[in-house]
Write an enzyme that holds these catalytic residues in place. Structure first.
Site, mmCIF file in Angstrom:
data_model
loop_
_atom_site.group_PDB
_atom_site.id
_atom_site.type_symbol
_atom_site.label_atom_id
_atom_site.label_comp_id
_atom_site.label_asym_id
_atom_site.label_seq_id
_atom_site.Cartn_x
_atom_site.Cartn_y
_atom_site.Cartn_z
ATOM 1 N N ALA A 1 0.824 -1.213 0.000
ATOM 2 C CA ALA A 1 0.000 0.000 0.000
ATOM 3 C C ALA A 1 0.856 1.261 0.000
ATOM 4 O O ALA A 1 0.626 2.182 -0.793
ATOM 5 C CB ALA A 1 -0.929 -0.002 1.217
ATOM 6 N N GLU A 2 1.871 1.315 0.863
ATOM 7 C CA GLU A 2 2.696 2.522 0.936
ATOM 8 C C GLU A 2 3.508 2.716 -0.339
ATOM 9 O O GLU A 2 3.683 3.838 -0.807
ATOM 10 C CB GLU A 2 3.623 2.512 2.152
ATOM 11 C CG GLU A 2 4.399 3.805 2.250
ATOM 12 C CD GLU A 2 4.724 4.240 3.665
ATOM 13 O OE1 GLU A 2 5.380 5.284 3.793
ATOM 14 O OE2 GLU A 2 4.329 3.562 4.631
ATOM 15 N N THR A 3 3.963 1.634 -0.929
ATOM 16 C CA THR A 3 4.702 1.736 -2.191
ATOM 17 C C THR A 3 3.818 2.352 -3.269
ATOM 18 O O THR A 3 4.215 3.311 -3.942
ATOM 19 C CB THR A 3 5.203 0.344 -2.637
ATOM 20 O OG1 THR A 3 6.095 -0.174 -1.641
ATOM 21 C CG2 THR A 3 5.908 0.413 -3.974
ATOM 22 N N SER B 1 2.780 6.031 -2.482
ATOM 23 C CA SER B 1 3.936 6.929 -2.606
ATOM 24 C C SER B 1 4.253 7.226 -4.065
ATOM 25 O O SER B 1 4.594 8.357 -4.423
ATOM 26 C CB SER B 1 5.164 6.316 -1.929
ATOM 27 O OG SER B 1 4.973 6.242 -0.534
#
Length: 156
Positions: free
Chosen positions: A74-76, A79
């Site tokens: 999710a963060e990848t 971002s």
């Protein structure tokens, strides 16, 4: 671990980064952690980022996909969307990640899709849905990134 493909970017974005000497697909790869986890970026634009990750190798002791692995995916993805929104003059820095895990998955490939909730001058927020191969939702996440001014390249 996972098959690595070159992300697909709109040509105008590729050209913008080439002009400042940046290899966009390399810049927006999943990075060392993502590579270790088998994350593959399939599609990327400020409007939609898609990536996949194998369950195998990313499980917790019960044999289910680790919640932290879902958070990494999710963060990848969020971002990457934030950075593409900010463009070459901004750096996206994650400041808040929230993940709700809906169901467990024991095998196969999960797919994450990040779409913008808010795209401003100083912050960008993306919702990321992660589904299994049967298109059942595994996790819903929200990432907010602060958009900071990128360092200016030294004049040569």
């Amino acid at each position: 671990m996972g098959e690595h493909t070159t992300p697909k970017f709109p040509q105008e974005i590729i050209d913008e980064y080439v002009a400042i000497g940046v290899d966009l697909p390399a810049l927006f790869s999943a990075g060392h952690l993502g590579e270790r986890m088998g994350v593959t970026i399939v599609e990327a634009s400020a409007d939609r980022v898609v990536g996949t990750m194998p369950v195998e190798g990313n499980t917790q002791p019960y044999g289910l996909l680790h919640g932290g692995a879902s958070a990494v995916l999710a963060e990848t993805l969020g971002s990457i969307g934030s950075m593409l929104h900010g463009g070459v003059t901004k750096l996206a820095v994650g400041v808040d990640l929230n993940c709700t895990h809906h169901r467990g998955v024991r095998s196969g490939l999960v797919t994450g899709v990040a779409t913008p909730v808010h795209r401003g001058r100083s912050t960008a927020t993306y919702e990321i849905t992660i589904t299994d191969e049967q298109d059942k939702r595994i996790c819903t996440a929200r990432l907010t990134c602060m958009l900071r001014d990128a360092p200016r390249p030294d004049a040569a």
